[in-house]
Design a protein around this motif. Structure first.
Motif, PDB file in Angstrom:
ATOM      1  N   ILE A 434      45.053  25.311  34.489  1.00 11.68           N
ATOM      2  CA  ILE A 434      44.183  25.941  35.495  1.00 11.68           C
ATOM      3  C   ILE A 434      44.788  27.257  35.977  1.00 11.68           C
ATOM      4  CG2 ILE A 434      43.178  25.664  37.791  1.00 11.68           C
ATOM      5  CD1 ILE A 434      41.818  24.034  35.614  1.00 11.68           C
ATOM      6  N   ALA A 435      46.102  27.297  36.129  1.00  7.03           N
ATOM      7  CA  ALA A 435      46.756  28.545  36.537  1.00  7.03           C
ATOM      8  C   ALA A 435      46.529  29.639  35.494  1.00  7.03           C
ATOM      9  CB  ALA A 435      48.248  28.308  36.753  1.00  7.03           C
ATOM     10  N   LEU A 436      46.631  29.299  34.226  1.00  4.30           N
ATOM     11  CA  LEU A 436      46.397  30.281  33.171  1.00  4.30           C
ATOM     12  C   LEU A 436      44.947  30.771  33.181  1.00  4.30           C
ATOM     13  CD1 LEU A 436      48.392  28.652  30.216  1.00  4.30           C
ATOM     14  CD2 LEU A 436      49.045  30.656  31.568  1.00  4.30           C
ATOM     15  N   LEU A 437      44.015  29.856  33.404  1.00  2.00           N
ATOM     16  CA  LEU A 437      42.610  30.258  33.480  1.00  2.00           C
ATOM     17  C   LEU A 437      42.367  31.202  34.654  1.00  2.00           C
ATOM     18  CD1 LEU A 437      40.657  26.974  32.641  1.00  2.00           C
ATOM     19  CD2 LEU A 437      40.605  29.116  31.357  1.00  2.00           C
ATOM     20  N   LEU A 438      42.999  30.912  35.791  1.00  2.00           N
ATOM     21  CA  LEU A 438      42.835  31.785  36.955  1.00  2.00           C
ATOM     22  C   LEU A 438      43.460  33.160  36.700  1.00  2.00           C
ATOM     23  CD1 LEU A 438      43.468  29.348  39.959  1.00  2.00           C
ATOM     24  CD2 LEU A 438      41.292  30.250  39.123  1.00  2.00           C
ATOM     25  N   ARG A 439      44.567  33.199  35.974  1.00  2.00           N
ATOM     26  CA  ARG A 439      45.181  34.496  35.678  1.00  2.00           C
ATOM     27  C   ARG A 439      44.283  35.331  34.777  1.00  2.00           C
ATOM     28  NH1 ARG A 439      47.001  37.417  38.265  1.00  2.00           N
ATOM     29  NH2 ARG A 439      48.865  36.256  38.909  1.00  2.00           N
ATOM     30  N   VAL A 440      43.727  34.733  33.717  1.00  2.00           N
ATOM     31  CA  VAL A 440      42.797  35.467  32.860  1.00  2.00           C
ATOM     32  C   VAL A 440      41.580  35.898  33.647  1.00  2.00           C
ATOM     33  CG1 VAL A 440      41.394  35.363  30.765  1.00  2.00           C
ATOM     34  CG2 VAL A 440      43.593  34.184  30.838  1.00  2.00           C
ATOM     35  N   SER A 441      41.081  35.016  34.506  1.00  2.00           N
ATOM     36  CA  SER A 441      39.905  35.324  35.318  1.00  2.00           C
ATOM     37  C   SER A 441      40.177  36.483  36.268  1.00  2.00           C
ATOM     38  CB  SER A 441      39.506  34.080  36.108  1.00  2.00           C
ATOM     39  OG  SER A 441      38.495  34.367  37.044  1.00  2.00           O
ATOM     40  N   ASP A 442      41.357  36.493  36.881  1.00  2.00           N
ATOM     41  CA  ASP A 442      41.684  37.555  37.831  1.00  2.00           C
ATOM     42  C   ASP A 442      41.681  38.924  37.157  1.00  2.00           C
ATOM     43  OD1 ASP A 442      42.833  38.634  40.390  1.00  2.00           O
ATOM     44  OD2 ASP A 442      44.545  39.014  39.077  1.00  2.00           O
ATOM     45  N   LEU A 443      42.295  39.028  35.991  1.00  2.00           N
ATOM     46  CA  LEU A 443      42.332  40.314  35.294  1.00  2.00           C
ATOM     47  C   LEU A 443      40.949  40.708  34.776  1.00  2.00           C
ATOM     48  CD1 LEU A 443      45.689  40.136  33.296  1.00  2.00           C
ATOM     49  CD2 LEU A 443      45.215  41.309  35.442  1.00  2.00           C
ATOM     50  N   ALA A 444      40.133  39.713  34.426  1.00  2.00           N
ATOM     51  CA  ALA A 444      38.796  40.019  33.926  1.00  2.00           C
ATOM     52  C   ALA A 444      37.869  40.499  35.033  1.00  2.00           C
ATOM     53  CB  ALA A 444      38.196  38.788  33.254  1.00  2.00           C
ATOM     54  N   ARG A 445      38.061  40.006  36.247  1.00  2.00           N
ATOM     55  CA  ARG A 445      37.165  40.327  37.360  1.00  2.00           C
ATOM     56  C   ARG A 445      37.651  41.497  38.200  1.00  2.00           C
ATOM     57  NH1 ARG A 445      34.002  35.883  39.373  1.00  2.00           N
ATOM     58  NH2 ARG A 445      34.663  36.400  41.488  1.00  2.00           N
ATOM     59  N   ARG A 446      38.862  41.967  37.951  1.00  2.00           N
ATOM     60  CA  ARG A 446      39.369  43.101  38.725  1.00  2.00           C
ATOM     61  C   ARG A 446      38.561  44.354  38.418  1.00  2.00           C
ATOM     62  NH1 ARG A 446      44.395  43.118  41.228  1.00  2.00           N
ATOM     63  NH2 ARG A 446      45.535  41.132  41.055  1.00  2.00           N
ATOM     64  N   PRO A 447      38.421  45.265  39.396  1.00  2.00           N
ATOM     65  CA  PRO A 447      37.678  46.504  39.131  1.00  2.00           C
ATOM     66  C   PRO A 447      38.406  47.394  38.146  1.00  2.00           C
ATOM     67  CG  PRO A 447      38.746  46.591  41.283  1.00  2.00           C
ATOM     68  CD  PRO A 447      38.908  45.187  40.791  1.00  2.00           C
ATOM     69  N   LEU A 448      37.634  48.081  37.337  1.00  2.00           N
ATOM     70  CA  LEU A 448      38.217  49.070  36.445  1.00  2.00           C
ATOM     71  C   LEU A 448      38.762  50.240  37.259  1.00  2.00           C
ATOM     72  CD1 LEU A 448      35.452  49.133  33.700  1.00  2.00           C
ATOM     73  CD2 LEU A 448      37.777  48.272  33.420  1.00  2.00           C
ATOM     74  N   PRO A 449      39.816  50.895  36.807  1.00  2.00           N
ATOM     75  CA  PRO A 449      40.353  52.042  37.556  1.00  2.00           C
ATOM     76  C   PRO A 449      39.344  53.173  37.621  1.00  2.00           C
ATOM     77  CG  PRO A 449      41.346  51.901  35.379  1.00  2.00           C
ATOM     78  CD  PRO A 449      40.575  50.635  35.567  1.00  2.00           C
ATOM     79  N   ASP A 450      39.211  53.780  38.815  1.00  2.00           N
ATOM     80  CA  ASP A 450      38.285  54.887  39.015  1.00  2.00           C
ATOM     81  C   ASP A 450      39.012  56.191  38.701  1.00  2.00           C
ATOM     82  OD1 ASP A 450      36.363  56.651  39.734  1.00  2.00           O
ATOM     83  OD2 ASP A 450      36.087  55.906  41.777  1.00  2.00           O
TER      84      ASP A 450
END
Length: 468
Positions: A434-450
């Motif tokens: 679950i921790a690994l899934l949350l880590r992948v999820s966090d990077l996937a949902r983070r905003p792209l750099p402006d």
């Protein structure tokens, strides 16, 4: 004026930012604690007629673990999926309550031991999130993870370390503790498979001969699947562990199909599975016995038989007695089934919580798999997509195999029910997943750099972010 209007972007799909949703996660965690602590209290009332005397200490410790995990997620993975942690907390809490109910009937302390393992699992969950800030680092350990997984799978065969329990040699002894190294191996295998398929998926996706509208893979590309098939059969023959063998080969096949998008691999895998299953039923006595029990358990139950069908028959009687709504905590007799707190915990739930309780648990597992696949869809890198798919596939396959065995949909295997069954190795490994899934999820949902304020940035509308 909105940022989209200022920059001239008219397509809202060019980029977006997920909201953090940590408040929603906290609210869902409170509901999960109500489920876990409420079930614990209900078990005490149903069996002893009063609320357990340790309800405050138990509830406080459970709440402290869950809230500590939430705080770590809030600090180091603020954009992670907000649903996964509450679902896991609810399942783990319900599992502890069911194990406690069985403890009251048999005068054991498995629930207390399970709470200790849960504590270790949550600590490793938090440690994984704190140490692993980017899942892509794991690509460096593709082959190391694969080698480590094979070593772990072979450890139970080492004299003096390996232990045989209930006919399966899948345990190692460390002092007073017994551990299943295969639970750690399944996580390492997902990392190894994901890294390997990212590097070789183009070659594996090439089509060979076309048979009945299906493009079969090229003969030269059969090496990986043959190797995994051989490893799975080796586990089955050496360890008499049907469940792990099915899990590892099925996991490999799922990730291979997702990476290549070639249905031909599913056809080849299905044929190899059937061949392996037939050979196993003939060569391995334990597997043949499981097939016989699946076909007619009543022929091995009662006076005049060896009574090896007692476990599955009594579990069927118990679930039938539970009916739609169940007998209620303390009103059934789930302890009559051997290993009711581990392999057959779903039968215990079916007897006292009924079909409704079983369906609710299956929905929670379905949500875990759905959220994992959602993470795979939005992940921005190929490794992350395959990693999330593989981790979700672990839960899908494991629940199918376990629940299918208990309900006689398929032959019975020895896998545990994630987060519900008693067993430290499984519980700790699943918290890390679950921790690994949350880590992948966090990077996937983070905003792209402006990059709009960078004078040297390329004028690319895809780098603009629209906040929803």
């Amino acid at each position: 004026m909105s940022q989209a209007a200022a920059t001239g972007i008219t397509n809202p799909l060019l980029g977006f930012v997920h909201r953090r949703r940590r408040g929603a996660e906290l609210f869902l965690l409170i509901l999960a604690l109500i489920v876990g602590i409420g079930a614990y209290a209900a078990a005490g009332i149903g069996v002893q007629g009063e609320v357990p005397t340790d309800i405050v200490a138990y509830g406080g410790w459970l709440a402290a673990l869950v809230l500590a995990a939430h705080i770590v997620v809030r600090l180091v993975a603020p954009y992670a999926d907000p649903v996964l942690l509450p679902i896991v907390a609810a399942l783990n809490g319900l599992g502890l309550a069911v194990i406690h109910r069985l403890d009251l009937a048999s005068n054991t302390t498995f629930a207390r031991q399970q709470l200790t393992w849960m504590t270790l699992g949550v600590v490793l969950f938090m440690g994984t999130l704190l140490v692993l800030r980017d899942h892509r680092v794991l690509t460096r350990f593709t082959y190391t993870s694969g080698l480590a997984a094979i070593v772990l799978l072979l450890l139970p065969q080492v004299p003096g370390i390996g232990k045989e329990i209930n006919g399966a040699r899948i345990w190692i002894g460390l002092g007073p503790f017994s551990l299943q190294p295969g639970e750690v191996a399944k996580v390492l295998l997902v990392v190894a498979f994901a890294g390997y398929f990212v590097l070789h998926r183009d070659a594996l996706a090439l089509a060979g001969r076309r048979v009945l509208f299906i493009d079969l893979p090229r003969g030269r590309d059969f090496g990986p699947i043959l190797a995994m098939w051989g490893i799975s059969l080796g586990i089955l023959v050496l360890q008499s562990d049907l469940g792990s063998s099915l899990l590892f080969f099925g996991l490999f096949l799922i990730m291979l199909y997702v990476s290549t998008e070639r249905p031909g691999w599913l056809v080849v895998g299905a044929i190899m599975f059937v061949i392996g299953a037939v050979l196993a039923a003939i060569v391995v006595p334990r597997v043949g016995q499981r097939v016989d029990l699946w076909l007619d358990p009543f022929a091995y139950f009662g006076e005049g038989t060896n009574d090896t069908g007692r476990q599955i028959v009594l579990s069927q009687f118990g679930m039938a007695w539970g009916g739609l709504l169940g007998r209620g905590f303390g009103e059934g007799s789930p302890w009559l089934v051997s290993y009711a707190n581990s392999d057959f915990i779903m039968a215990s739930i079916g007897e006292e919580l009924g079909l409704t309780g079983v369906m609710a648990v299956l929905v929670l597992y379905g949500l875990i798999v759905e959220r994992a696949l959602r993470v795979a869809l939005i992940a921005r890198d190929g490794f992350g997509k395959l990693l999330a798919t593989g981790l979700g596939g672990i839960f899908a396959l494991q629940v199918f195999v376990v629940v299918g065995g208990v309900t006689r949909l398929i032959p019975l295997t020895g896998l545990t029910t994630p987060f519900l069954s008693y067993g430290g190795s499984s519980l700790v490994a699943n918290w890390v997943i679950i921790a690994l899934l949350l880590r992948v999820s966090d990077l996937a949902r983070r905003p792209l750099p402006d990059l709009s304020e960078d004078d040297d940035a390329v004028d690319d509308q895809s780098t603009q972010v629209i906040r929803l």
